[in-house]
Design a protein around this motif. Structure first.
Motif, PDB file in Angstrom:
ATOM      1  N   ILE A   7       0.858  -1.186   0.000  1.00 25.31           N
ATOM      2  CA  ILE A   7       0.000   0.000   0.000  1.00 25.31           C
ATOM      3  C   ILE A   7       0.892   1.234   0.000  1.00 25.31           C
ATOM      4  O   ILE A   7       1.762   1.378   0.866  1.00 25.31           O
ATOM      5  N   THR A   8       0.684   2.129  -0.957  1.00 29.58           N
ATOM      6  CA  THR A   8       1.541   3.313  -1.078  1.00 29.58           C
ATOM      7  C   THR A   8       0.693   4.575  -1.135  1.00 29.58           C
ATOM      8  O   THR A   8      -0.291   4.641  -1.876  1.00 29.58           O
ATOM      9  N   GLY A   9       1.082   5.566  -0.348  1.00 31.17           N
ATOM     10  CA  GLY A   9       0.444   6.877  -0.393  1.00 31.17           C
ATOM     11  C   GLY A   9       1.509   7.969  -0.359  1.00 31.17           C
ATOM     12  O   GLY A   9       2.383   7.948   0.508  1.00 31.17           O
ATOM     13  N   VAL A  29      -7.007   2.036   3.351  1.00 31.75           N
ATOM     14  CA  VAL A  29      -6.889   0.770   2.622  1.00 31.75           C
ATOM     15  C   VAL A  29      -6.335  -0.316   3.537  1.00 31.75           C
ATOM     16  O   VAL A  29      -6.823  -1.461   3.535  1.00 31.75           O
ATOM     17  N   ARG A  30      -5.329   0.022   4.330  1.00 34.69           N
ATOM     18  CA  ARG A  30      -4.773  -0.953   5.265  1.00 34.69           C
ATOM     19  C   ARG A  30      -5.852  -1.447   6.232  1.00 34.69           C
ATOM     20  O   ARG A  30      -5.997  -2.655   6.477  1.00 34.69           O
ATOM     21  N   VAL A  47       2.671  -4.254   3.777  1.00 30.42           N
ATOM     22  CA  VAL A  47       3.682  -3.195   3.788  1.00 30.42           C
ATOM     23  C   VAL A  47       3.025  -1.883   3.365  1.00 30.42           C
ATOM     24  O   VAL A  47       2.351  -1.835   2.328  1.00 30.42           O
ATOM     25  N   VAL A  48       3.210  -0.850   4.176  1.00 30.93           N
ATOM     26  CA  VAL A  48       2.659   0.470   3.877  1.00 30.93           C
ATOM     27  C   VAL A  48       3.811   1.444   3.666  1.00 30.93           C
ATOM     28  O   VAL A  48       4.635   1.659   4.562  1.00 30.93           O
ATOM     29  N   SER A  87      -1.958  -1.184  -3.968  1.00 27.04           N
ATOM     30  CA  SER A  87      -2.700   0.068  -4.118  1.00 27.04           C
ATOM     31  C   SER A  87      -1.716   1.236  -4.069  1.00 27.04           C
ATOM     32  O   SER A  87      -0.702   1.193  -3.376  1.00 27.04           O
ATOM     33  N   TYR A  88      -2.051   2.254  -4.839  1.00 21.57           N
ATOM     34  CA  TYR A  88      -1.195   3.437  -4.954  1.00 21.57           C
ATOM     35  C   TYR A  88      -2.074   4.666  -4.992  1.00 21.57           C
ATOM     36  O   TYR A  88      -3.027   4.742  -5.784  1.00 21.57           O
TER      37      TYR A  88
END
Length: 226
Positions: A7-9, A29-30, A47-48, A87-88
Motif C-alpha cells: 500500500i503506497t500513499g 486501505v490498510r 507493507v505500507v 494500491s497506490y
C-alpha cells in the motif's frame, strides 16, 4: 493461501504539486484489508509505504528504487491460490513511448516521491514487474488512485461496466483487440526464429507471450459474438 499487500500513499510534501489525502488513503486501505478481508497485520504480509517524516531514510520511503523493490517482493514466490494486493495513491503522469508499442505514443506512469530526479515508473515497467512473474493461479488486485490509472499496467484488455455492472463491447474495443492480436503475431515470429536452446530471457519472453495469447483469446470470443 498467502495474502500479501503493498500500500503506497504519497503527498509530495513541500512541492508545488503537493497532495493532501494520500496518506489517509493508505491508512484506510490498510484498515480495510486487515479489518475486512483477512490480511494479517504484520510487516511480512502488509507493507505500507508513505512519505511521512518517520519513513525518511528507510525502505518504507516511496522512492523509485524502494517502490520497485517492494513490488518485486509483493509478487515473489507466489503460489496457486495466493492473493496479492497493490494500491497506490499519488500523482500519475505520462511519458513518451520509447518502444513505439502504444498507439497513443505515450506511456502512462505513476510518480515516486523522487520522480523529478529518478524518473517515473511507466506502464511497461509495471507490467514487467507485477504481471509477468505472477503465477497463473494467483490473484493480483490493483487499485490506482491517480491520473491515467486505467491503463497504468499495460493490460491487454479493458472492461467498461455500466451502473449495473454489465459490460458492453464497443467498436473501438474490437479494433484495439485486433491490434493486440497483430502484436502477438509479431511476437510469435520472433520466438520462431529463436535458437533451439532457449536462453532464460527467451523463456521469459515465451511466458509473457503465452499470457498475451490467453488474454487475447478470452477477449476476442465475447467481442466477436457481440
Amino acid at each position: 493461501m498467502t495474502k500479501k499487500a503493498l500500500i503506497t500513499g504519497i503527498n509530495y510534501y513541500g512541492k508545488s504539486y503537493q497532495l493532501s489525502g494520500c496518506l489517509n488513503d493508505a491508512a484506510n486501505v490498510r484498515d480495510f484489508l486487515v479489518g475486512e478481508h483477512g490480511f494479517e497485520d504484520n510487516p511480512d504480509n502488509v507493507v505500507v509505504m508513505t512519505d511521512a517524516d518517520e519513513n525518511k531514510d528507510t525502505l518504507l520511503y516511496p522512492t523509485r528504487d524502494n517502490m520497485i523493490n517492494a513490488m518485486r517482493w509483493l509478487v515473489s514466490d507466489n503460489q496457486p491460490g495466493d492473493s496479492v494486493w497493490l494500491s497506490y495513491s499519488g500523482h500519475g503522469g505520462q511519458t513518451t513511448d520509447a518502444d513505439g508499442n502504444n498507439p497513443a505514443a505515450e506511456e502512462d506512469t505513476i510518480c515516486p516521491v523522487n520522480f523529478e530526479e529518478a524518473g517515473q515508473i511507466d506502464s511497461a515497467t509495471l507490467h514487467q514487474i507485477l504481471v509477468d512473474p505472477l503465477h497463473l493461479e494467483a490473484r493480483l488486485t490493483i487499485l490506482f488512485d491517480c491520473c491515467h490509472s486505467g491503463s497504468a499496467c499495460a493490460l491487454p484488455y479493458v472492461y467498461r461496466p455500466d451502473e449495473e455492472g454489465n459490460i458492453s463491447v464497443t467498436f473501438n474495443d474490437f479494433v484495439q483487440t485486433l491490434q493486440e492480436g497483430a502484436q502477438l503475431v509479431v511476437a510469435a515470429q520472433q520466438l520462431a526464429h529463436a535458437p533451439m536452446l532457449l536462453s532464460l530471457d527467451t523463456l521469459t519472453q515465451a511466458k509473457s507471450f503465452m499470457h498475451g495469447v490467453t488474454g487475447f483469446a478470452k477477449e476476442l470470443a465475447p467481442t466477436v459474438s457481440s
